[in-house]
Design a protein around this motif. Structure first.
Motif, PDB file in Angstrom:
ATOM      1  N   HIS A  99       0.839  -1.203   0.000  1.00 48.73           N
ATOM      2  CA  HIS A  99       0.000   0.000   0.000  1.00 48.73           C
ATOM      3  C   HIS A  99       0.874   1.254   0.000  1.00 48.73           C
ATOM      4  O   HIS A  99       1.848   1.348   0.741  1.00 48.73           O
ATOM      5  N   GLU A 100       0.508   2.204  -0.818  1.00 53.35           N
ATOM      6  CA  GLU A 100       1.245   3.463  -0.898  1.00 53.35           C
ATOM      7  C   GLU A 100       1.276   4.171   0.461  1.00 53.35           C
ATOM      8  O   GLU A 100       2.261   4.802   0.812  1.00 53.35           O
ATOM      9  N   SER A 101       0.193   4.044   1.232  1.00 57.16           N
ATOM     10  CA  SER A 101       0.162   4.693   2.547  1.00 57.16           C
ATOM     11  C   SER A 101       1.245   4.121   3.467  1.00 57.16           C
ATOM     12  O   SER A 101       1.855   4.856   4.250  1.00 57.16           O
ATOM     13  N   ASP A 102       1.520   2.817   3.366  1.00 56.96           N
ATOM     14  CA  ASP A 102       2.591   2.221   4.173  1.00 56.96           C
ATOM     15  C   ASP A 102       3.963   2.676   3.685  1.00 56.96           C
ATOM     16  O   ASP A 102       4.846   2.974   4.483  1.00 56.96           O
ATOM     17  N   LEU A 103       4.133   2.744   2.375  1.00 55.46           N
ATOM     18  CA  LEU A 103       5.407   3.228   1.829  1.00 55.46           C
ATOM     19  C   LEU A 103       5.661   4.669   2.254  1.00 55.46           C
ATOM     20  O   LEU A 103       6.781   5.031   2.629  1.00 55.46           O
ATOM     21  N   GLN A 104       4.611   5.491   2.210  1.00 57.83           N
ATOM     22  CA  GLN A 104       4.735   6.895   2.633  1.00 57.83           C
ATOM     23  C   GLN A 104       5.053   6.977   4.128  1.00 57.83           C
ATOM     24  O   GLN A 104       5.909   7.753   4.540  1.00 57.83           O
ATOM     25  N   ARG A 105       4.391   6.174   4.902  1.00 58.68           N
ATOM     26  CA  ARG A 105       4.643   6.186   6.345  1.00 58.68           C
ATOM     27  C   ARG A 105       6.074   5.766   6.659  1.00 58.68           C
ATOM     28  O   ARG A 105       6.694   6.295   7.580  1.00 58.68           O
ATOM     29  N   ALA A 106       6.605   4.829   5.913  1.00 54.23           N
ATOM     30  CA  ALA A 106       7.991   4.387   6.116  1.00 54.23           C
ATOM     31  C   ALA A 106       8.959   5.543   5.904  1.00 54.23           C
ATOM     32  O   ALA A 106       9.983   5.638   6.585  1.00 54.23           O
ATOM     33  N   ARG A 107       8.638   6.439   5.000  1.00 53.49           N
ATOM     34  CA  ARG A 107       9.506   7.594   4.726  1.00 53.49           C
ATOM     35  C   ARG A 107       9.577   8.553   5.909  1.00 53.49           C
ATOM     36  O   ARG A 107      10.475   9.385   5.991  1.00 53.49           O
ATOM     37  N   GLU A 108       8.630   8.432   6.840  1.00 61.37           N
ATOM     38  CA  GLU A 108       8.626   9.288   8.026  1.00 61.37           C
ATOM     39  C   GLU A 108       9.695   8.865   9.046  1.00 61.37           C
ATOM     40  O   GLU A 108       9.912   9.564  10.026  1.00 61.37           O
ATOM     41  N   PHE A 109      10.334   7.735   8.808  1.00 62.42           N
ATOM     42  CA  PHE A 109      11.359   7.225   9.712  1.00 62.42           C
ATOM     43  C   PHE A 109      12.702   7.206   8.988  1.00 62.42           C
ATOM     44  O   PHE A 109      13.076   6.203   8.383  1.00 62.42           O
ATOM     45  N   PRO A 110      13.452   8.312   9.035  1.00 60.66           N
ATOM     46  CA  PRO A 110      14.714   8.377   8.305  1.00 60.66           C
ATOM     47  C   PRO A 110      15.741   7.344   8.763  1.00 60.66           C
ATOM     48  O   PRO A 110      16.643   6.992   8.016  1.00 60.66           O
ATOM     49  N   SER A 111      15.583   6.833   9.978  1.00 62.04           N
ATOM     50  CA  SER A 111      16.535   5.830  10.462  1.00 62.04           C
ATOM     51  C   SER A 111      16.236   4.437   9.913  1.00 62.04           C
ATOM     52  O   SER A 111      17.042   3.523  10.074  1.00 62.04           O
ATOM     53  N   LEU A 112      15.107   4.269   9.255  1.00 60.77           N
ATOM     54  CA  LEU A 112      14.745   2.987   8.663  1.00 60.77           C
ATOM     55  C   LEU A 112      15.701   2.675   7.514  1.00 60.77           C
ATOM     56  O   LEU A 112      15.938   3.508   6.645  1.00 60.77           O
ATOM     57  N   SER A 113      16.252   1.473   7.510  1.00 63.10           N
ATOM     58  CA  SER A 113      17.239   1.102   6.488  1.00 63.10           C
ATOM     59  C   SER A 113      16.610   0.704   5.164  1.00 63.10           C
ATOM     60  O   SER A 113      17.265   0.745   4.137  1.00 63.10           O
ATOM     61  N   GLY A 114      15.340   0.312   5.178  1.00 63.37           N
ATOM     62  CA  GLY A 114      14.692  -0.060   3.932  1.00 63.37           C
ATOM     63  C   GLY A 114      13.314  -0.632   4.141  1.00 63.37           C
ATOM     64  O   GLY A 114      12.904  -0.931   5.265  1.00 63.37           O
ATOM     65  N   TYR A 115      12.593  -0.772   3.030  1.00 64.29           N
ATOM     66  CA  TYR A 115      11.239  -1.316   3.009  1.00 64.29           C
ATOM     67  C   TYR A 115      11.233  -2.429   1.983  1.00 64.29           C
ATOM     68  O   TYR A 115      11.403  -2.188   0.791  1.00 64.29           O
ATOM     69  N   LEU A 116      11.071  -3.659   2.447  1.00 60.34           N
ATOM     70  CA  LEU A 116      11.124  -4.825   1.578  1.00 60.34           C
ATOM     71  C   LEU A 116       9.785  -5.539   1.594  1.00 60.34           C
ATOM     72  O   LEU A 116       9.135  -5.638   2.633  1.00 60.34           O
ATOM     73  N   VAL A 117       9.391  -6.060   0.440  1.00 56.39           N
ATOM     74  CA  VAL A 117       8.122  -6.767   0.322  1.00 56.39           C
ATOM     75  C   VAL A 117       8.399  -8.271   0.285  1.00 56.39           C
ATOM     76  O   VAL A 117       9.259  -8.738  -0.459  1.00 56.39           O
ATOM     77  N   LYS A 118       7.662  -8.990   1.129  1.00 57.08           N
ATOM     78  CA  LYS A 118       7.756 -10.460   1.188  1.00 57.08           C
ATOM     79  C   LYS A 118       7.226 -11.048  -0.105  1.00 57.08           C
ATOM     80  O   LYS A 118       6.307 -10.483  -0.698  1.00 57.08           O
ATOM     81  N   PRO A 119       7.717 -12.180  -0.485  1.00 54.06           N
ATOM     82  CA  PRO A 119       8.834 -12.915   0.122  1.00 54.06           C
ATOM     83  C   PRO A 119      10.162 -12.383  -0.393  1.00 54.06           C
ATOM     84  O   PRO A 119      10.215 -11.768  -1.474  1.00 54.06           O
ATOM     85  N   ILE A 120      11.208 -12.599   0.370  1.00 53.80           N
ATOM     86  CA  ILE A 120      12.545 -12.269  -0.107  1.00 53.80           C
ATOM     87  C   ILE A 120      13.344 -13.565  -0.177  1.00 53.80           C
ATOM     88  O   ILE A 120      13.092 -14.500   0.580  1.00 53.80           O
ATOM     89  N   GLY A 121      14.278 -13.595  -1.083  1.00 52.56           N
ATOM     90  CA  GLY A 121      15.065 -14.809  -1.284  1.00 52.56           C
ATOM     91  C   GLY A 121      16.420 -14.748  -0.598  1.00 52.56           C
ATOM     92  O   GLY A 121      16.760 -13.774   0.075  1.00 52.56           O
ATOM     93  N   LYS A 122      17.181 -15.811  -0.791  1.00 53.21           N
ATOM     94  CA  LYS A 122      18.489 -15.933  -0.147  1.00 53.21           C
ATOM     95  C   LYS A 122      19.450 -14.828  -0.560  1.00 53.21           C
ATOM     96  O   LYS A 122      20.240 -14.368   0.251  1.00 53.21           O
ATOM     97  N   ASN A 123      19.392 -14.404  -1.804  1.00 50.11           N
ATOM     98  CA  ASN A 123      20.310 -13.346  -2.244  1.00 50.11           C
ATOM     99  C   ASN A 123      20.047 -12.037  -1.506  1.00 50.11           C
ATOM    100  O   ASN A 123      20.978 -11.348  -1.097  1.00 50.11           O
ATOM    101  N   MET A 124      18.782 -11.698  -1.330  1.00 47.68           N
ATOM    102  CA  MET A 124      18.449 -10.470  -0.595  1.00 47.68           C
ATOM    103  C   MET A 124      18.845 -10.610   0.868  1.00 47.68           C
ATOM    104  O   MET A 124      19.377  -9.670   1.468  1.00 47.68           O
ATOM    105  N   ILE A 125      18.606 -11.770   1.445  1.00 54.89           N
ATOM    106  CA  ILE A 125      19.001 -12.005   2.838  1.00 54.89           C
ATOM    107  C   ILE A 125      20.509 -11.846   2.981  1.00 54.89           C
ATOM    108  O   ILE A 125      20.993 -11.193   3.907  1.00 54.89           O
TER     109      ILE A 125
END
Length: 135
Positions: A99-125
Motif C-alpha cells: 500500500h502506498e500509505s505504508d510506503l509513505q509512512r515508512a519515509r517518516e522514519f529516516p533511520s529505517l534502512s529499507g522497506y522490503l516486500v515479502k517474500p525475499i530470497g536468499k540473495n536479498m538475505i
C-alpha cells in the motif's frame, strides 16, 4: 564474511519466522536469531539489554501488521531509545503490504534502512547480512 552476531525477526507469522530462520541457518551467516511475535516483545527485549550492547540486535526485520504493538508503533518507540555509542541497529520493514500509505509512512522514519516486500530470497538475505556486518 564474518557472521552477524544477532538478528531479530519481529513478525506474528510463525511460518515466516521458521522459513527465515532456515534461510539464516543454511547461509551460516548469523550467530543468533531471535524471534518475537509482536513489537512490544521486541521492544521490551531491546530496552532490557541497553546496558549490554553485545546482546542487542545488529539487524531487525520488522513486519508492519501485527497484534498488540504493530511495526509502526514499534518504530515510534524504537527511535526514542538511546542506543549505546558504537552500536548501530539496522531496521528493515519486511512486509507483504504494498500500500502506498505504508510506503509513505515508512519515509517518516529516516533511520529505517529499507522497506522490503515479502517474500525475499536468499540473495536479498545475504545482502542484508553483508550490510549489517559492515557496521
Amino acid at each position: 564474511m564474518n557472521k552477524v552476531k544477532n538478528v531479530c525477526i519481529v513478525d506474528d507469522d510463525e511460518l515466516f519466522q521458521f522459513v527465515m530462520r532456515q534461510h539464516f541457518e543454511r547461509l551460516d551467516l548469523v550467530e543468533r536469531v531471535q524471534k518475537f511475535t509482536d513489537g512490544e516483545q521486541a521492544l521490551q527485549f531491546i530496552k532490557s539489554h541497553l546496558d549490554h550492547p553485545d546482546e542487542l540486535p545488529d539487524l531487525i526485520l520488522l513486519d508492519v501488521n501485527m497484534p498488540y504493538m504493530d511495526g509502526w508503533q514499534f518504530l515510534a518507540e524504537f527511535v526514542r531509545l538511546t542506543i549505546p555509542a558504537g552500536k548501530h541497529i539496522r531496521v528493515y520493514i519486511l512486509t507483504s503490504s504494498t500500500h502506498e500509505s505504508d510506503l509513505q509512512r515508512a519515509r517518516e522514519f529516516p533511520s529505517l534502512s529499507g522497506y522490503l516486500v515479502k517474500p525475499i530470497g536468499k540473495n536479498m538475505i545475504r545482502e542484508l547480512l553483508v550490510g549489517a556486518e559492515q557496521l
